[in-house]
Design a protein around this motif. Structure first.
Motif, short mmCIF file in Angstrom:
data_model
loop_
_atom_site.label_atom_id
_atom_site.label_comp_id
_atom_site.label_asym_id
_atom_site.label_seq_id
_atom_site.Cartn_x
_atom_site.Cartn_y
_atom_site.Cartn_z
N THR A 113 -61.42 -22.67 15.23
CA THR A 113 -62.39 -22.50 14.16
C THR A 113 -63.80 -22.32 14.69
OG1 THR A 113 -62.55 -24.90 13.87
CG2 THR A 113 -61.01 -23.72 12.44
N GLY A 114 -64.14 -23.07 15.72
CA GLY A 114 -65.49 -22.97 16.29
C GLY A 114 -65.77 -21.61 16.90
N THR A 115 -64.79 -21.07 17.63
CA THR A 115 -65.02 -19.75 18.24
C THR A 115 -64.99 -18.64 17.21
OG1 THR A 115 -62.68 -19.66 18.90
CG2 THR A 115 -64.27 -20.38 20.57
N MET A 116 -64.30 -18.84 16.09
CA MET A 116 -64.36 -17.84 15.02
C MET A 116 -65.78 -17.79 14.45
SD MET A 116 -63.46 -15.51 12.90
CE MET A 116 -61.71 -15.27 12.98
N LEU A 117 -66.35 -18.96 14.18
CA LEU A 117 -67.71 -19.00 13.65
C LEU A 117 -68.70 -18.42 14.66
CD1 LEU A 117 -69.72 -19.79 11.46
CD2 LEU A 117 -69.78 -22.08 12.47
N LEU A 118 -68.59 -18.83 15.92
CA LEU A 118 -69.50 -18.31 16.95
C LEU A 118 -69.31 -16.81 17.15
CD1 LEU A 118 -69.35 -21.18 19.58
CD2 LEU A 118 -71.23 -20.63 18.03
N GLY A 119 -68.07 -16.33 17.06
CA GLY A 119 -67.80 -14.90 17.19
C GLY A 119 -68.43 -14.11 16.06
N ALA A 120 -68.37 -14.65 14.85
CA ALA A 120 -69.00 -13.99 13.70
C ALA A 120 -70.52 -13.94 13.88
CB ALA A 120 -68.64 -14.72 12.40
N VAL A 121 -71.09 -15.04 14.36
CA VAL A 121 -72.53 -15.06 14.63
C VAL A 121 -72.87 -14.05 15.72
CG1 VAL A 121 -74.42 -16.47 15.55
CG2 VAL A 121 -72.87 -17.44 13.84
N ALA A 122 -72.05 -14.00 16.76
CA ALA A 122 -72.29 -13.05 17.85
C ALA A 122 -72.23 -11.61 17.34
CB ALA A 122 -71.27 -13.26 18.97
N ALA A 140 -65.11 -11.74 23.34
CA ALA A 140 -64.51 -12.89 24.04
C ALA A 140 -64.29 -14.07 23.09
CB ALA A 140 -65.38 -13.30 25.21
N LEU A 141 -65.27 -14.37 22.29
CA LEU A 141 -65.16 -15.50 21.37
C LEU A 141 -64.04 -15.29 20.35
CD1 LEU A 141 -68.95 -16.14 20.81
CD2 LEU A 141 -67.33 -17.77 21.82
N LEU A 142 -63.95 -14.09 19.81
CA LEU A 142 -62.92 -13.81 18.81
C LEU A 142 -61.53 -13.72 19.44
CD1 LEU A 142 -64.97 -11.39 16.56
CD2 LEU A 142 -64.29 -13.75 16.05
N THR A 143 -61.47 -13.33 20.71
CA THR A 143 -60.19 -13.35 21.43
C THR A 143 -59.72 -14.79 21.61
OG1 THR A 143 -60.69 -11.29 22.59
CG2 THR A 143 -59.01 -12.71 23.57
N ALA A 151 -54.28 -12.87 10.22
CA ALA A 151 -54.76 -11.53 9.83
C ALA A 151 -56.28 -11.45 9.91
CB ALA A 151 -54.27 -11.18 8.43
N PHE A 152 -56.97 -12.48 9.43
CA PHE A 152 -58.43 -12.49 9.53
C PHE A 152 -58.88 -12.49 10.98
CE2 PHE A 152 -59.18 -13.32 5.05
CZ PHE A 152 -60.47 -12.86 4.88
N GLY A 153 -58.20 -13.26 11.82
CA GLY A 153 -58.54 -13.30 13.24
C GLY A 153 -58.33 -11.96 13.91
N ALA A 154 -57.22 -11.31 13.59
CA ALA A 154 -56.95 -9.99 14.16
C ALA A 154 -57.94 -8.95 13.66
CB ALA A 154 -55.52 -9.56 13.82
N LEU A 155 -58.29 -9.03 12.39
CA LEU A 155 -59.27 -8.11 11.82
C LEU A 155 -60.64 -8.30 12.47
CD1 LEU A 155 -60.02 -5.98 9.65
CD2 LEU A 155 -60.52 -7.90 8.14
N ALA A 156 -61.03 -9.55 12.65
CA ALA A 156 -62.33 -9.84 13.28
C ALA A 156 -62.36 -9.31 14.71
CB ALA A 156 -62.59 -11.35 13.26
N LEU A 157 -61.29 -9.52 15.45
CA LEU A 157 -61.24 -9.03 16.83
C LEU A 157 -61.25 -7.51 16.86
CD1 LEU A 157 -61.10 -9.63 19.82
CD2 LEU A 157 -58.61 -9.84 19.59
N HIS A 158 -60.52 -6.89 15.95
CA HIS A 158 -60.53 -5.43 15.86
C HIS A 158 -61.93 -4.91 15.57
CE1 HIS A 158 -59.27 -1.36 14.96
NE2 HIS A 158 -59.87 -1.46 13.78
N MET A 188 -68.87 -11.66 5.63
CA MET A 188 -67.63 -12.25 5.19
C MET A 188 -67.01 -13.09 6.31
SD MET A 188 -64.59 -10.39 3.22
CE MET A 188 -63.03 -10.46 4.02
N LEU A 189 -67.06 -12.57 7.55
CA LEU A 189 -66.51 -13.33 8.67
C LEU A 189 -67.31 -14.61 8.93
CD1 LEU A 189 -65.61 -10.52 11.23
CD2 LEU A 189 -64.05 -11.87 9.83
N LEU A 190 -68.60 -14.54 8.70
CA LEU A 190 -69.42 -15.73 8.88
C LEU A 190 -69.02 -16.82 7.87
CD1 LEU A 190 -71.78 -16.84 10.53
CD2 LEU A 190 -73.32 -15.92 8.80
N LEU A 191 -68.81 -16.45 6.63
CA LEU A 191 -68.36 -17.40 5.62
C LEU A 191 -66.98 -17.94 5.97
CD1 LEU A 191 -68.72 -18.82 2.90
CD2 LEU A 191 -67.81 -16.77 1.79
#
Length: 127
Positions: free
Chosen positions: A50-59, A69-72, A108-115, A1-4
């Protein structure tokens, strides 16, 4: 879901940065003027967010320690982006408080992904 979510964010960023306010559905004269006034650093911050969110999801999928780090970086960039938008423009006065809903969802999505990344690190799912 985070990747999408990350892929959709990158697509939205790309279309908005290449097409301007016309990338938004039914852009008003206010939207066009606001977009034209956005500083270059704001546009760069949007791309970073947006780029670091995608890279963080891939990571996360690759079980990489770089996910945290990427999601932060992504979450901080989003806070800078929307913090500036709502503090330095009159968008809320012009469009009303409902303009806060989607940015709050993005935060909220960013915080959830980092969590999730922190949880994965604590449980040893990522190394």
């Amino acid at each position: 879901m985070l990747l999408l979510w990350g892929a959709l964010g990158c697509w939205a960023c790309f279309t908005q940065l290449t097409q301007g306010a016309d990338a938004m559905a039914a852009a008003s004269d206010y939207d066009r003027a606001l977009f034209d006034r956005l500083p270059l650093w704001y546009r760069l911050d949007y791309a970073i967010a947006t780029g670091t969110m995608l890279l963080g999801a891939v990571a996360l999928l690759l079980r990489s320690r770089h996910a945290v780090a990427l999601l932060t970086v992504s979450l901080v960039a989003v806070m800078i982006q929307f913090g500036w938008m709502f503090a330095m423009t009159d968008i809320i006065a012009v469009k009303g408080p409902y303009v806060l809903y989607f940015p709050l969802l993005i935060l909220a999505f960013g915080a959830l992904a980092l969590h999730l990344a922190h949880l994965a690190r604590r449980r040893g799912w990522i190394v």
